[in-house]
Write an enzyme that holds these catalytic residues in place. Structure first.
Site, short mmCIF file in Angstrom:
data_model
loop_
_atom_site.label_atom_id
_atom_site.label_comp_id
_atom_site.label_asym_id
_atom_site.label_seq_id
_atom_site.Cartn_x
_atom_site.Cartn_y
_atom_site.Cartn_z
N SER A 97 0.82 -1.21 0.00
CA SER A 97 0.00 0.00 0.00
C SER A 97 0.86 1.27 0.00
O SER A 97 2.02 1.25 0.41
CB SER A 97 -0.90 0.04 1.23
OG SER A 97 -1.71 -1.10 1.29
N1 SAH Z 1 -0.17 -5.49 3.95
C1 SAH Z 1 0.60 -5.75 2.74
C2 SAH Z 1 -0.12 -5.38 1.47
C3 SAH Z 1 -1.31 -6.22 1.27
S1 SAH Z 1 -1.76 -6.55 -0.40
C4 SAH Z 1 1.94 -5.06 2.79
O1 SAH Z 1 2.22 -4.32 3.75
O2 SAH Z 1 2.74 -5.29 1.87
C5 SAH Z 1 -3.05 -7.70 0.00
C6 SAH Z 1 -2.56 -9.09 0.29
O3 SAH Z 1 -3.67 -9.84 0.74
C7 SAH Z 1 -2.01 -9.81 -0.93
O4 SAH Z 1 -0.72 -10.25 -0.68
C8 SAH Z 1 -2.99 -10.97 -1.13
O5 SAH Z 1 -2.37 -12.15 -1.60
C9 SAH Z 1 -3.52 -11.17 0.27
N2 SAH Z 1 -4.82 -11.84 0.38
C10 SAH Z 1 -5.89 -11.77 -0.45
N3 SAH Z 1 -6.90 -12.54 0.01
C11 SAH Z 1 -6.45 -13.13 1.15
C12 SAH Z 1 -7.03 -14.03 2.10
N4 SAH Z 1 -8.26 -14.53 1.94
N5 SAH Z 1 -6.29 -14.40 3.16
C13 SAH Z 1 -5.03 -13.94 3.33
N6 SAH Z 1 -4.42 -13.08 2.47
C14 SAH Z 1 -5.13 -12.68 1.40
#
Ligand code: SAH
Length: 246
Positions: A97
Site C-alpha cells: 500500500s
Molecule cells: N499489507 C501488505 C499489502 C497487502 S496486499 C503489505 O504491507 O505489503 C493484500 C494481500 O492480501 C495480498 O498479498 C494478497 O495475496 C492477500 N490476500 C488476499 N486474500 C487473502 C485471504 N483470503 N487471506 C489472506 N491473504 C489474502
C-alpha cells in the site's frame, strides 16, 4: 474517480524477484552507509510531506514509518520508488500500500503496547513490520504461499521478531491465537467476515476496506459487552480478499 479516494493501485502483475531478500539470505551487504543514509533522509521527507501533511499525528506511528526500511520490502526493480507517494507492485499480482495508507490505518487501529494484532494480507510484510513496533505481537495471514514464505524469512532478518506469519485463508482468521485486541485487513472483502468480528476481543477494534471494486475504510469498535459500533473513514482501493468460503 471519487474525490475521497486516497489510494491508487497499480495494476500489478510484474513478476518481480526478491533479489534483496535473497541477498540478505546469502549474508552479503545490501547497501553502503551512504545509501542507507539516503534512505533515512527519504523516509524523513516521506513522513513529513506525505503523512504528517495529511494529518497523521500518532507519534509512535510516525516514528515507525521513519524507521521501517520500506525499500527492503519491495523488489529491487521498485526500490527507487520505495519512498514515493504510491503503492508498488510486489509480484504475484499484489501490491504494497501507499505509505500514507499504511500510516493512516496504523493510527486508526489505535495501537497499544500490550495489543495482540491480527493482520489479513501479509503481502510484503511491511504493514506488519510497522505495527510490530507499536504492539506486543502481530499475527499475519497471507494466502499466496510465496509471499508468506518471503515475509516469514525477511521479517526476522530485519529484526522484527514479534511477528508470526501464517500461509492460509484470512476468511477463517487465526482461531488458535484468537481473540485479538485489534484486527486489520489489507485485502478487501465484499462484506465484513463474521469470523473476524468473532475473533475480535471485547474492547477491541477492527479496521478494514470493505466493498467490491472501490471500498470504504470501515472501523468497527466492539465494546466490553460485545456490542458493535461501525463507521466509515474514507474511500480506498485495495486488492480483493479472495477465497471466501462458499
Ligand atoms: N499489507 C501488505 C499489502 C497487502 S496486499 C503489505 O504491507 O505489503 C493484500 C494481500 O492480501 C495480498 O498479498 C494478497 O495475496 C492477500 N490476500 C488476499 N486474500 C487473502 C485471504 N483470503 N487471506 C489472506 N491473504 C489474502
Amino acid at each position: 474517480m471519487r474525490g475521497r479516494l486516497r489510494m491508487l493501485l497499480y495494476s500489478a502483475g510484474i513478476a518481480a524477484g526478491w533479489q534483496i531478500a535473497s541477498r540478505l539470505a546469502h549474508g552479503e551487504p545490501v547497501e553502503t552507509k551512504r545509501a542507507a543514509a539516503d534512505q533515512v533522509a527519504a523516509r524523513v521527507k516521506m513522513v513529513k510531506e506525505q503523512i504528517e501533511a495529511r494529518g497523521v499525528r500518532h507519534p509512535g506511528v510516525l516514528k515507525a514509518m521513519r524507521e521501517t526500511p520500506r525499500h527492503l520490502f519491495v523488489p529491487e526493480s521498485q526500490q527507487q520508488y520505495a519512498y514515493a507517494d504510491s503503492p508498488l507492485a510486489i509480484g504475484h499480482g499484489q501490491t504494497i500500500s501507499q505509505p500514507y495508507i499504511v500510516a493512516s490505518m496504523s493510527e486508526l487501529l489505535d495501537p497499544r503496547p500490550g495489543d495482540r494484532v491480527l493482520e489479513i494480507g501479509t503481502g510484503s510484510g511491511y504493514q506488519a513490520a510497522v505495527l510490530s513496533q507499536l504492539v506486543k505481537h502481530v499475527y499475519t495471514i497471507e494466502i499466496v504461499p510465496e509471499l508468506a514464505r518471503e515475509a516469514a524469512e525477511l521479517l526476522p532478518k530485519l529484526g522484527y521478531t514479534n511477528v508470526a506469519v501464517r500461509c492460509g485463508n484470512g476468511w477463517l482468521g487465526w482461531p488458535e491465537e484468537a481473540p485479538f485486541n485489534k484486527i486489520i485487513l489489507t485485502a478487501a472483502p465484499p462484506e465484513l467476515p463474521p469470523v473476524l468480528i468473532h475473533q475480535l476481543k471485547p474492547g477491541g477494534r477492527l479496521v478494514a476496506p470493505v466493498g467490491e471494486e472501490w471500498q470504504e475504510l470501515v472501523v468497527v469498535n466492539k465494546d466490553a459487552a460485545g456490542r458493535l459500533d461501525r463507521h466509515t473513514e474514507y474511500g480506498v482501493v485495495f486488492v480483493p480478499m479472495v477465497g471466501k468460503p462458499k
